[in-house]
Design a protein around this motif. Structure first.
Motif, short mmCIF file in Angstrom:
data_model
loop_
_atom_site.label_atom_id
_atom_site.label_comp_id
_atom_site.label_asym_id
_atom_site.label_seq_id
_atom_site.Cartn_x
_atom_site.Cartn_y
_atom_site.Cartn_z
N ARG A 256 2.24 8.97 -2.11
CA ARG A 256 2.09 10.37 -1.73
C ARG A 256 3.10 11.24 -2.47
O ARG A 256 2.77 12.32 -2.96
CB ARG A 256 2.26 10.52 -0.21
N TYR B 63 1.10 15.01 -12.43
CA TYR B 63 0.83 14.65 -11.03
C TYR B 63 1.34 15.79 -10.14
O TYR B 63 2.37 15.64 -9.47
CB TYR B 63 1.51 13.33 -10.66
N SER C 247 -0.38 4.46 -0.40
CA SER C 247 -1.11 5.66 -0.01
C SER C 247 -0.51 6.23 1.28
O SER C 247 -0.24 5.49 2.24
CB SER C 247 -2.59 5.35 0.17
N GLU D 95 -0.57 4.15 -8.42
CA GLU D 95 -0.93 3.31 -7.29
C GLU D 95 -1.08 4.09 -5.99
O GLU D 95 -1.31 3.50 -4.93
CB GLU D 95 0.10 2.19 -7.12
N GLY D 96 -0.90 5.42 -6.04
CA GLY D 96 -1.26 6.25 -4.90
C GLY D 96 -0.13 6.74 -4.03
O GLY D 96 -0.38 7.25 -2.93
N ASP E 19 0.84 -1.20 0.00
CA ASP E 19 0.00 0.00 0.00
C ASP E 19 0.88 1.25 0.00
O ASP E 19 1.66 1.47 0.93
CB ASP E 19 -0.90 -0.03 1.23
N ARG F 156 3.54 15.79 -6.58
CA ARG F 156 3.77 14.42 -6.10
C ARG F 156 5.04 13.78 -6.64
O ARG F 156 5.42 12.70 -6.18
CB ARG F 156 2.56 13.54 -6.46
#
Length: 277
Positions: A69, A91, A45, A66-67, A43, A94
Motif C-alpha cells: 500500500r 507509483y 496488499s 508486489e502490491g 502478502d 505509494r
C-alpha cells in the motif's frame, strides 16, 4: 521486467550511483530477484512497508510491484534520491522517500501499524537496527522483518544453543520471533560483488515472548555472557556489578557453564534474576 521503469544498471549509470563502502552499500541489480525477496515478506496488499537503505530502488520497485500500500524508503545517501523520486512518480501516492539516518527515525508518524520491514540493510547498521527492533515495546508496531544480511550474520540469527554461531542475536530473535533463512544469494547478485554470500532472514513477530524477561536486562546479560564466550559465565558476568554465582544457580545454570550452552529459557530466567536483584 516488473514495471516500465528503466533497468537498474541504466539507473545506476545515469545517476552515477557507484556503491560506497563507507555506507555499507551493495546494490541488487536483478529485479526478478528483488521481487522474489519482496514475496518473502508475504502478502503486501493493504500493508505499509519500511525499507532502509533502498539505494537505486531495486527492492523498492519489487515491494511496490508486489502490491504494498505504501513504502517508506529511508536513504542516507543523497545521490540516490533522484532515482527514488522517479520511482515515486511512477507509483503515485505509494512511495515516500526520506533522506536521513534510519537509526534516528521513528516510522510511527508515517506508517500505519502493524507495518512490515523489508530491506537490504547496509552492512554497517544492520545488526544495530535488528537489536533495536527486537528489544522495543511488545507487541511491536511491525508484524515481520524481512532482512538481507551477510550469510554468517543470518546464521547467527537462527542458530541453536551449542553451535558456533549461537549468540546474542539468536537469543533475542528466538525470544520474540519465529526466524528462518528464506534465501541465500551469491556475491555476483550484487554490484559491487561482496566477498561473502548473503542471505534473507524472515522474522515473524510472536504475540508474546516465549518466556517473560525484561528486554533491557536480557540484552545486557546476553551481551556480557557472549562478550567473553570462552570464559565461564561466573567470570564473564562479573562486569554487570552483582555476584553472578547465586543468580546463575537460581536460574538453573552451573556457574562453570559457558554462554553457548545456555538455552533461551535459562537466559530469560537469568535476566529476571538480575532485574530483581
Amino acid at each position: 521486467m516488473i514495471d516500465d521503469l528503466p533497468p537498474l544498471r541504466e539507473v545506476i549509470a545515469r545517476h552515477d550511483l557507484r556503491a560506497r563502502k563507507s555506507l555499507g552499500q551493495n546494490f541488487l541489480l536483478d529485479l526478478n530477484l528483488t521481487a522474489r525477496i519482496a514475496r518473502v515478506a508475504g502478502d503486501l496488499s493493504g500493508t505499509d512497508v519500511l525499507e532502509v537503505g533502498p539505494g537505486p530502488g531495486g527492492l523498492t520497485r519489487g515491494l511496490l510491484a508486489e502490491g504494498a500500500r505504501k513504502v517508506l524508503a529511508v536513504e542516507k545517501d543523497p545521490r540516490a534520491l533522484p532515482a527514488l523520486h522517479e520511482i515515486a512518480a511512477a507509483y503515485p501516492g505509494r512511495l515516500e522517500v526520506v533522506e536521513g539516518d534510519a537509526l534516528a527515525l521513528d516510522p510511527g508518524a508515517r506508517l500505519a501499524a502493524p507495518w512490515k520491514v523489508c530491506a537490504n540493510l547496509p552492512y554497517n547498521v544492520g545488526t544495530e537496527l535488528l537489536v533495536r527492533w527486537l528489544t522495543e515495546d511488545w507487541p511491536p508496531r511491525w508484524s515481520s522483518l524481512t532482512l538481507m544480511f551477510q550469510r554468517e550474520v543470518a546464521e547467527r540469527i537462527v542458530a541453536e544453543p551449542g553451535t558456533r554461531h549461537y549468540g546474542r542475536l539468536a537469543v533475542l530473535a528466538a525470544w520474540r520471533t519465529e526466524a528462518r533463512i528464506a534465501l541465500t544469494l551469491p556475491p555476483e547478485a550484487f554490484s559491487p560483488p561482496p566477498k561473502v554470500h548473503s542471505a534473507v532472514v524472515h522474522l515473524a513477530a510472536r504475540a508474546e515472548p516465549r518466556h517473560p524477561a525484561d528486554p533491557a536486562w536480557l540484552s545486557r546479560v546476553v551481551a556480557a555472557g557472549f562478550g567473553q564466550r570462552r570464559k565461564m559465565l561466573r567470570a564473564s558476568l562479573k562486569p554487570l556489578g552483582r555476584p553472578p554465582e547465586p543468580l546463575l544457580e537460581a536460574a538453573g545454570i552451573p556457574p562453570t557453564e559457558r554462554a553457548e550452552q545456555v538455552d533461551l529459557a535459562r537466559w530469560c530466567a537469568l535476566a529476571r534474576g538480575y532485574a530483581a536483584a
